[in-house]
Design a protein around this motif. Structure first.
Motif, PDB file in Angstrom:
ATOM      1  N   GLY A  19      12.674  -7.550  15.145  1.00 27.96           N
ATOM      2  CA  GLY A  19      12.399  -6.956  16.447  1.00 27.96           C
ATOM      3  C   GLY A  19      11.644  -7.930  17.332  1.00 27.96           C
ATOM      4  O   GLY A  19      11.956  -8.089  18.523  1.00 27.96           O
ATOM      5  N   GLN A  20      10.660  -8.610  16.757  1.00 30.79           N
ATOM      6  CA  GLN A  20       9.878  -9.573  17.526  1.00 30.79           C
ATOM      7  C   GLN A  20      10.700 -10.813  17.895  1.00 30.79           C
ATOM      8  O   GLN A  20      10.561 -11.343  19.009  1.00 30.79           O
ATOM      9  CB  GLN A  20       8.619  -9.977  16.761  1.00 30.79           C
ATOM     10  CG  GLN A  20       7.642  -8.842  16.494  1.00 30.79           C
ATOM     11  CD  GLN A  20       7.007  -8.271  17.758  1.00 30.79           C
ATOM     12  OE1 GLN A  20       7.229  -8.762  18.865  1.00 30.79           O
ATOM     13  NE2 GLN A  20       6.206  -7.232  17.597  1.00 30.79           N
ATOM     14  N   MET A  66      13.563  -2.774  20.400  1.00 33.60           N
ATOM     15  CA  MET A  66      14.157  -3.708  19.448  1.00 33.60           C
ATOM     16  C   MET A  66      13.404  -3.594  18.128  1.00 33.60           C
ATOM     17  O   MET A  66      12.220  -3.887  18.086  1.00 33.60           O
ATOM     18  CB  MET A  66      14.056  -5.129  20.003  1.00 33.60           C
ATOM     19  CG  MET A  66      14.486  -5.239  21.455  1.00 33.60           C
ATOM     20  SD  MET A  66      13.651  -6.574  22.357  1.00 33.60           S
ATOM     21  CE  MET A  66      13.536  -5.808  23.983  1.00 33.60           C
ATOM     22  N   VAL A  67      14.079  -3.201  17.080  1.00 28.51           N
ATOM     23  CA  VAL A  67      13.371  -2.795  15.868  1.00 28.51           C
ATOM     24  C   VAL A  67      13.680  -3.706  14.684  1.00 28.51           C
ATOM     25  O   VAL A  67      14.837  -4.016  14.394  1.00 28.51           O
ATOM     26  CB  VAL A  67      13.724  -1.337  15.502  1.00 28.51           C
ATOM     27  CG1 VAL A  67      12.841  -0.862  14.343  1.00 28.51           C
ATOM     28  CG2 VAL A  67      13.561  -0.417  16.708  1.00 28.51           C
ATOM     29  N   GLY A  68      12.610  -4.104  14.009  1.00 30.59           N
ATOM     30  CA  GLY A  68      12.745  -4.840  12.763  1.00 30.59           C
ATOM     31  C   GLY A  68      12.105  -4.052  11.631  1.00 30.59           C
ATOM     32  O   GLY A  68      11.115  -3.356  11.830  1.00 30.59           O
ATOM     33  N   GLY A  69      12.672  -4.152  10.437  1.00 32.42           N
ATOM     34  CA  GLY A  69      12.159  -3.417   9.280  1.00 32.42           C
ATOM     35  C   GLY A  69      13.296  -2.799   8.499  1.00 32.42           C
ATOM     36  O   GLY A  69      14.470  -2.947   8.858  1.00 32.42           O
ATOM     37  N   LYS A  79       0.824  -1.220   0.000  1.00 33.12           N
ATOM     38  CA  LYS A  79       0.000   0.000   0.000  1.00 33.12           C
ATOM     39  C   LYS A  79       0.856   1.267   0.000  1.00 33.12           C
ATOM     40  O   LYS A  79       0.346   2.368   0.153  1.00 33.12           O
ATOM     41  CB  LYS A  79      -0.906   0.011   1.232  1.00 33.12           C
ATOM     42  CG  LYS A  79      -1.919  -1.121   1.280  1.00 33.12           C
ATOM     43  CD  LYS A  79      -3.069  -0.906   0.314  1.00 33.12           C
ATOM     44  CE  LYS A  79      -3.969   0.218   0.786  1.00 33.12           C
ATOM     45  NZ  LYS A  79      -5.181   0.352  -0.074  1.00 33.12           N
ATOM     46  N   GLY A  80       2.173   1.114  -0.154  1.00 28.23           N
ATOM     47  CA  GLY A  80       3.061   2.269  -0.176  1.00 28.23           C
ATOM     48  C   GLY A  80       3.342   2.848   1.198  1.00 28.23           C
ATOM     49  O   GLY A  80       3.693   4.027   1.326  1.00 28.23           O
ATOM     50  N   LEU A  81       3.207   2.005   2.233  1.00 24.47           N
ATOM     51  CA  LEU A  81       3.423   2.455   3.601  1.00 24.47           C
ATOM     52  C   LEU A  81       4.689   1.829   4.168  1.00 24.47           C
ATOM     53  O   LEU A  81       5.150   0.794   3.700  1.00 24.47           O
ATOM     54  CB  LEU A  81       2.234   2.053   4.485  1.00 24.47           C
ATOM     55  CG  LEU A  81       0.842   2.460   4.001  1.00 24.47           C
ATOM     56  CD1 LEU A  81      -0.227   1.779   4.860  1.00 24.47           C
ATOM     57  CD2 LEU A  81       0.690   3.979   4.050  1.00 24.47           C
ATOM     58  N   ALA A  82       5.239   2.471   5.195  1.00 21.76           N
ATOM     59  CA  ALA A  82       6.382   1.916   5.916  1.00 21.76           C
ATOM     60  C   ALA A  82       5.876   1.221   7.169  1.00 21.76           C
ATOM     61  O   ALA A  82       4.923   1.679   7.798  1.00 21.76           O
ATOM     62  CB  ALA A  82       7.365   3.020   6.295  1.00 21.76           C
ATOM     63  N   ALA A  83       6.527   0.125   7.555  1.00 18.43           N
ATOM     64  CA  ALA A  83       6.131  -0.588   8.768  1.00 18.43           C
ATOM     65  C   ALA A  83       7.359  -1.073   9.509  1.00 18.43           C
ATOM     66  O   ALA A  83       8.323  -1.554   8.901  1.00 18.43           O
ATOM     67  CB  ALA A  83       5.218  -1.763   8.435  1.00 18.43           C
ATOM     68  N   LEU A  84       7.323  -0.933  10.822  1.00 21.10           N
ATOM     69  CA  LEU A  84       8.385  -1.418  11.695  1.00 21.10           C
ATOM     70  C   LEU A  84       7.766  -2.210  12.834  1.00 21.10           C
ATOM     71  O   LEU A  84       6.706  -1.842  13.344  1.00 21.10           O
ATOM     72  CB  LEU A  84       9.191  -0.251  12.284  1.00 21.10           C
ATOM     73  CG  LEU A  84       9.951   0.648  11.305  1.00 21.10           C
ATOM     74  CD1 LEU A  84      10.468   1.880  12.029  1.00 21.10           C
ATOM     75  CD2 LEU A  84      11.112  -0.109  10.664  1.00 21.10           C
ATOM     76  N   ASP A  85       8.399  -3.299  13.226  1.00 17.56           N
ATOM     77  CA  ASP A  85       8.036  -3.949  14.484  1.00 17.56           C
ATOM     78  C   ASP A  85       9.068  -3.507  15.510  1.00 17.56           C
ATOM     79  O   ASP A  85      10.269  -3.614  15.285  1.00 17.56           O
ATOM     80  CB  ASP A  85       7.972  -5.474  14.345  1.00 17.56           C
ATOM     81  CG  ASP A  85       9.193  -6.107  13.688  1.00 17.56           C
ATOM     82  OD1 ASP A  85       9.357  -5.932  12.457  1.00 17.56           O
ATOM     83  OD2 ASP A  85       9.968  -6.789  14.383  1.00 17.56           O
ATOM     84  N   ALA A  86       8.585  -2.970  16.632  1.00 18.50           N
ATOM     85  CA  ALA A  86       9.482  -2.356  17.609  1.00 18.50           C
ATOM     86  C   ALA A  86       9.049  -2.654  19.037  1.00 18.50           C
ATOM     87  O   ALA A  86       8.717  -1.745  19.804  1.00 18.50           O
ATOM     88  CB  ALA A  86       9.552  -0.844  17.372  1.00 18.50           C
ATOM     89  N   PRO A  87       9.028  -3.926  19.428  1.00 24.27           N
ATOM     90  CA  PRO A  87       8.659  -4.259  20.805  1.00 24.27           C
ATOM     91  C   PRO A  87       9.671  -3.696  21.796  1.00 24.27           C
ATOM     92  O   PRO A  87      10.799  -3.352  21.422  1.00 24.27           O
ATOM     93  CB  PRO A  87       8.661  -5.792  20.806  1.00 24.27           C
ATOM     94  CG  PRO A  87       9.600  -6.169  19.707  1.00 24.27           C
ATOM     95  CD  PRO A  87       9.414  -5.121  18.651  1.00 24.27           C
TER      96      PRO A  87
END
Length: 296
Positions: A175-176, A144-147, A120-128
């Motif tokens: 990150g997860q 802790m960041v993934g992406g 969808k043209g969006l940025a996403a990060l997993d950051a627990p």
């Protein structure tokens, strides 16, 4: 993502204003952000609104207003509900928006969010995060960041408002995976902390003096220094709920099974926390493990 995404003074949505989320959103407000909030129980956002946060009635409304949306939810099912579907964040986010899930959730779900967001043209990060209610209140969480690296660098100034130890771990899901490492270490450590204090009491020692002696030595840990005093004082209020920790343990065990890695220590922790829940302590803090390991 625009150059503005690297600045602290921006419009941020925060979904999930519980024990930790409320403090985290408060730091964003204090950092100069315009913060739109949503929580299933509106009253839990009252303190934030009194400080200037703007209430929105749905996650969709948050998505329509904000260039960055942060989620801090309870369970992976909550994450799925908020992110996907016609009323979800991915479908309704503004162009070039950044989605940051700080919930402790499954690595596979983090990968799915990143893929669908990218489509969808969006940025996403997993950051627990790690650090509990104290770390959230004092803005010194470990994050802790993934992406993608470029998304991480663009959003780093915002993350520094909430945490001190912020590490980009790798691609989506990393990150997860890292948070699962954290939870695995905590689970067995809490057994040791609880057993040590139970042993001290049974031996007729002052638990306070024992803690003073051992917390700065080789036995030292965050749980010993921060949750040990709570155990001694009979304070089992939640910095992190038992029910949420059990959720994390199950995610870690399922992930380890996918990796074909046995984790006997974590399996023992799961069985003990099942006993904690069985005695009605699911809404207590993780230090309630002491109650099933002591003879008090």
């Amino acid at each position: 993502m625009t150059e503005q995404a690297s600045k602290k003074e921006k419009v941020v949505g925060f979904i999930g204003t519980g024990i930790m989320g409320a403090s985290m959103a408060g730091h964003l407000l204090n950092g100069g952000c315009t913060v739109h909030v949503y929580n299933r129980t509106k009253s839990r956002a009252d303190a934030l609104m009194s400080k200037g946060a703007i209430w929105q009635d749905t996650p969709k409304a948050v998505a329509e207003q904000c260039e960055v949306i942060i989620t801090m939810l309870g369970y992976p099912t909550d994450v799925e509900e908020v992110y996907f579907g016609a009323a979800g964040l991915i479908e309704n986010a503004k162009a070039n928006a950044v989605l940051i899930d700080m919930t402790t959730s499954s690595p596979s779900l983090a990968k799915r969010i990143a893929l669908e967001a990218a489509n969808k043209g969006l940025a996403a990060l997993d950051a627990p995060v790690s650090g509990g209610d104290i770390g959230a209140k004092e803005a010194r969480l470990s994050i802790m960041v993934g992406g993608e690296e470029r998304f991480f660098q663009a959003i780093l100034p915002l993350l520094t408002l909430m945490g001190k130890n912020i590490v980009h771990q790798g691609a989506a899901g990393a990150g997860q995976f890292t948070k699962m490492c954290n939870q695995i270490a905590i689970a067995t450590n809490m057994i040791g902390v609880s057993e040590a204090l139970a042993y001290a009491k049974k031996a007729g020692l002052s638990q306070e003096k024992v803690l003073k002696s051992i917390e700065t030595g080789a036995a030292g840990s965050w749980s010993l220094s921060n949750l040990g005093p709570r155990i001694i004082n009979g304070d089992f209020s939640p910095g992190f709920y038992v029910k949420h920790f059990m959720k994390d343990i199950k995610i870690a065990i399922e992930s380890a099974e996918e990796l074909e890695l046995p984790l006997p220590g974590l399996a023992l922790a799961r069985s003990l926390y099942e006993q904690v829940i069985a005695i009605g302590e699911e809404n207590s803090g993780t230090q309630a493990l002491y109650k099933v390991l002591s003879v008090d």
